[in-house]
Design an enzyme around this catalytic site. Structure first.
Site, PDB file in Angstrom:
ATOM      1  N   SER A  53       0.792  -1.235   0.000  1.00 49.92           N
ATOM      2  CA  SER A  53       0.000   0.000   0.000  1.00 49.92           C
ATOM      3  C   SER A  53       0.823   1.282   0.000  1.00 49.92           C
ATOM      4  O   SER A  53       0.249   2.366  -0.022  1.00 49.92           O
ATOM      5  CB  SER A  53      -0.913   0.018   1.235  1.00 49.92           C
ATOM      6  OG  SER A  53      -0.136  -0.062   2.433  1.00 49.92           O
ATOM      7  N   ALA A 116       5.043  -9.058   3.974  1.00 49.95           N
ATOM      8  CA  ALA A 116       3.774  -9.655   3.566  1.00 49.95           C
ATOM      9  C   ALA A 116       3.893 -11.148   3.303  1.00 49.95           C
ATOM     10  O   ALA A 116       2.892 -11.870   3.322  1.00 49.95           O
ATOM     11  CB  ALA A 116       3.248  -8.959   2.309  1.00 49.95           C
ATOM     12  N   ALA A 144       5.847  -6.014  -5.377  1.00 49.85           N
ATOM     13  CA  ALA A 144       7.008  -6.186  -6.255  1.00 49.85           C
ATOM     14  C   ALA A 144       8.232  -6.269  -5.355  1.00 49.85           C
ATOM     15  O   ALA A 144       8.687  -5.264  -4.818  1.00 49.85           O
ATOM     16  CB  ALA A 144       7.134  -5.019  -7.231  1.00 49.85           C
ATOM     17  N   TYR A 241      10.584  -8.464 -20.630  1.00 50.27           N
ATOM     18  CA  TYR A 241       9.507  -8.401 -19.645  1.00 50.27           C
ATOM     19  C   TYR A 241       8.512  -9.557 -19.834  1.00 50.27           C
ATOM     20  O   TYR A 241       8.609 -10.575 -19.174  1.00 50.27           O
ATOM     21  CB  TYR A 241       8.793  -7.043 -19.700  1.00 50.27           C
ATOM     22  CG  TYR A 241       7.925  -6.827 -18.483  1.00 50.27           C
ATOM     23  CD1 TYR A 241       8.429  -6.178 -17.357  1.00 50.27           C
ATOM     24  CD2 TYR A 241       6.632  -7.336 -18.414  1.00 50.27           C
ATOM     25  CE1 TYR A 241       7.649  -6.019 -16.219  1.00 50.27           C
ATOM     26  CE2 TYR A 241       5.849  -7.186 -17.284  1.00 50.27           C
ATOM     27  CZ  TYR A 241       6.363  -6.530 -16.190  1.00 50.27           C
ATOM     28  OH  TYR A 241       5.596  -6.386 -15.059  1.00 50.27           O
ATOM     29  N   LYS A 250       4.177 -13.352 -14.126  1.00 49.71           N
ATOM     30  CA  LYS A 250       2.871 -12.761 -14.402  1.00 49.71           C
ATOM     31  C   LYS A 250       1.899 -13.807 -14.959  1.00 49.71           C
ATOM     32  O   LYS A 250       0.706 -13.786 -14.651  1.00 49.71           O
ATOM     33  CB  LYS A 250       3.007 -11.600 -15.386  1.00 49.71           C
ATOM     34  CG  LYS A 250       3.852 -10.443 -14.875  1.00 49.71           C
ATOM     35  CD  LYS A 250       3.329  -9.881 -13.569  1.00 49.71           C
ATOM     36  CE  LYS A 250       4.153  -8.693 -13.091  1.00 49.71           C
ATOM     37  NZ  LYS A 250       3.716  -8.180 -11.778  1.00 49.71           N
ATOM     38  N   VAL A 280       6.248   5.158 -13.857  1.00 45.78           N
ATOM     39  CA  VAL A 280       7.566   5.247 -13.230  1.00 45.78           C
ATOM     40  C   VAL A 280       7.410   4.819 -11.778  1.00 45.78           C
ATOM     41  O   VAL A 280       6.811   5.518 -10.968  1.00 45.78           O
ATOM     42  CB  VAL A 280       8.136   6.668 -13.302  1.00 45.78           C
ATOM     43  CG1 VAL A 280       9.539   6.710 -12.691  1.00 45.78           C
ATOM     44  CG2 VAL A 280       8.182   7.162 -14.749  1.00 45.78           C
ATOM     45  N   THR A 281       7.923   3.656 -11.451  1.00 47.05           N
ATOM     46  CA  THR A 281       7.904   3.145 -10.090  1.00 47.05           C
ATOM     47  C   THR A 281       9.307   2.672  -9.722  1.00 47.05           C
ATOM     48  O   THR A 281      10.162   2.486 -10.589  1.00 47.05           O
ATOM     49  CB  THR A 281       6.926   1.961  -9.943  1.00 47.05           C
ATOM     50  OG1 THR A 281       7.410   0.851 -10.713  1.00 47.05           O
ATOM     51  CG2 THR A 281       5.532   2.340 -10.421  1.00 47.05           C
TER      52      THR A 281
END
Length: 400
Positions: A53, A116, A144, A241, A250, A280-281
């Site tokens: 979160s 987690a 991630a 990816y 995925k 963008v992370t």
């Protein structure tokens, strides 16, 4: 810890410190752009558990749910507290600001800082959910992580970002120097063990464990929905990816959704993967070629790029029934149509093929990308005086 000046120092995409005031202002800007849904204030507040979160799409989903639908519940993230030498991670400060937002709008939303993947974290969170709410309506899974310890075996698995089957050369941006440099990068193929480890970390196993634990404690309300956030992306990034080790994870996530649907059919529940668009992370910056691709995409779309917040509004509107679900033939909820529109991909492909060190500033918005990376750490945020010392030793928000 005393107040001090905090500057964006680090190596490449990795900054050593984050700016508390900048992180707070970033959340303030996000919350200001979320409008309450029609009739949401008069209806029953939904209860959700958001895993992941504090950053990226998980943060956007949390803020949107609280601001648009009065979401209650618990957010889980794994952030480093401040020390004598370093500030806390940016997610620590963003969580403080998000908790304050929830309190101000009367939403009973708590945040747990813990791994987690660990059984202890699951037990703690589920006990709190049972005590405060008695059950939940939604589970959003947005994790991630570079590694995961399997709670059953105790073995730690490390994810890798590599191709499958054969090596691959891709264009990428190197941010290790004073200015970004365009270069070619060779990526070695993963071994079978590395592929399996990546699926263990980033696939659907932990998502299913959370759902199973909730079901075992009778915490799933009728009509329960769970969504794992995912990404497909362009054909330009597919070899590293979607067709690489991350893509294998995925695919496992999507298979897990099908399994969960069958398992939860008795309460009318649904399990979906949500395919979001590029953003963008902190996770995306580590993937070769992605920085260049997103910079080129921004060069084509400009302000028409859909932010994680915008996509999160769409996600909640569909989950709550305000809008119909937009699912593809494989049952995946799709929020990435703006990115994968044929005309957009045609233009990005042209730029990808033609980009050189001489014309990159004209084809790609690198300044925007670099600024967005710094904003992840609370820098380059409007309304913040970075010449003024600030207090980094801020306490984690205590659950009510």
């Amino acid at each position: 810890m005393t107040e001090r000046l905090i500057a964006p120092k680090g190596r490449g995409f990795l900054l050593f410190d984050s700016h508390p005031a900048g992180c707070v202002n970033l959340v303030a800007d996000m919350r200001a752009r979320v409008q309450p849904a029609a009739g949401a204030s008069s209806g029953k507040r939904p209860v959700a558990l958001v895993i992941g979160s504090s950053a990226g799409y998980g943060l956007a989903t949390t803020i949107t749910g609280i601001g648009r639908y009065g979401l209650q519940g618990i957010g889980v993230c794994f952030e480093r507290p401040p020390t004598d030498r370093r500030t806390a991670t940016a997610g620590w400060y963003r969580t403080i600001a998000t908790a304050q937002f929830a309190d101000e709008v009367g939403s009973d939303f708590s945040f747990i800082n813990g791994d987690a993947f660990a059984d202890d974290t699951k037990d703690h969170v589920l006990q709190l959910l049972a005590k405060k709410f008695g059950g939940i309506d939604y589970l959003i899974y947005s994790v991630a992580a570079p590694r995961r310890t399997d709670p059953l075996t105790g073995q730690t698995h490390q994810s890798v970002i590599q191709t499958i089957g054969a090596g691959y050369s891709t264009k990428t941006l190197d941010f290790s120097g004073e200015t970004p440099v365009l270069k070619d990068l060779w990526i070695e193929p993963a071994t079978d063990a590395e592929r399996a480890d990546t699926v263990k970390v980033m696939g659907g196993e932990d998502w299913a464990l959370w759902v199973d634990a909730l079901a075992e404690r009778d915490l799933l309300r009728p009509g329960f929905s769970t969504v794992a956030l995912s990404y497909i992306g362009s054909h330009l990034t597919a070899p590293i990816y979607r067709e690489g080790t991350i893509g294998a994870a995925k695919a496992h996530l999507e298979d897990t959704a099908t399994t969960l649907c069958d398992k939860l059919d008795w309460i009318g529940a649904r399990a979906l993967t949500s395919v979001n668009g590029a953003a963008v992370t902190q996770a995306s910056t580590a993937i070769p070629g992605i920085a260049l691709y997103i910079s080129l995409l921004r060069g084509v779309l400009g302000e028409n790029m859909h932010s994680p917040l915008t996509q999160s509004v769409e996600l909640w509107d569909q989950l709550t029934g305000a809008r119909p679900l937009n699912v593809d033939t494989e049952g995946r909820l799709r929020l990435d149509g703006w990115e994968l529109h044929p005309f957009v991909q045609e233009q990005v492909t042209k730029r990808w093929k033609n980009v050189t060190a001489d014309n990159i500033d004209a084809l790609a918005d690198i300044d925007w990308f670099s600024g967005e990376v710094r904003r992840l750490y609370g820098f380059d945020v409007a309304g913040v005086d970075y010449t003024t010392p600030c207090e980094p030793d801020l306490p984690w928000p205590t659950p009510a």
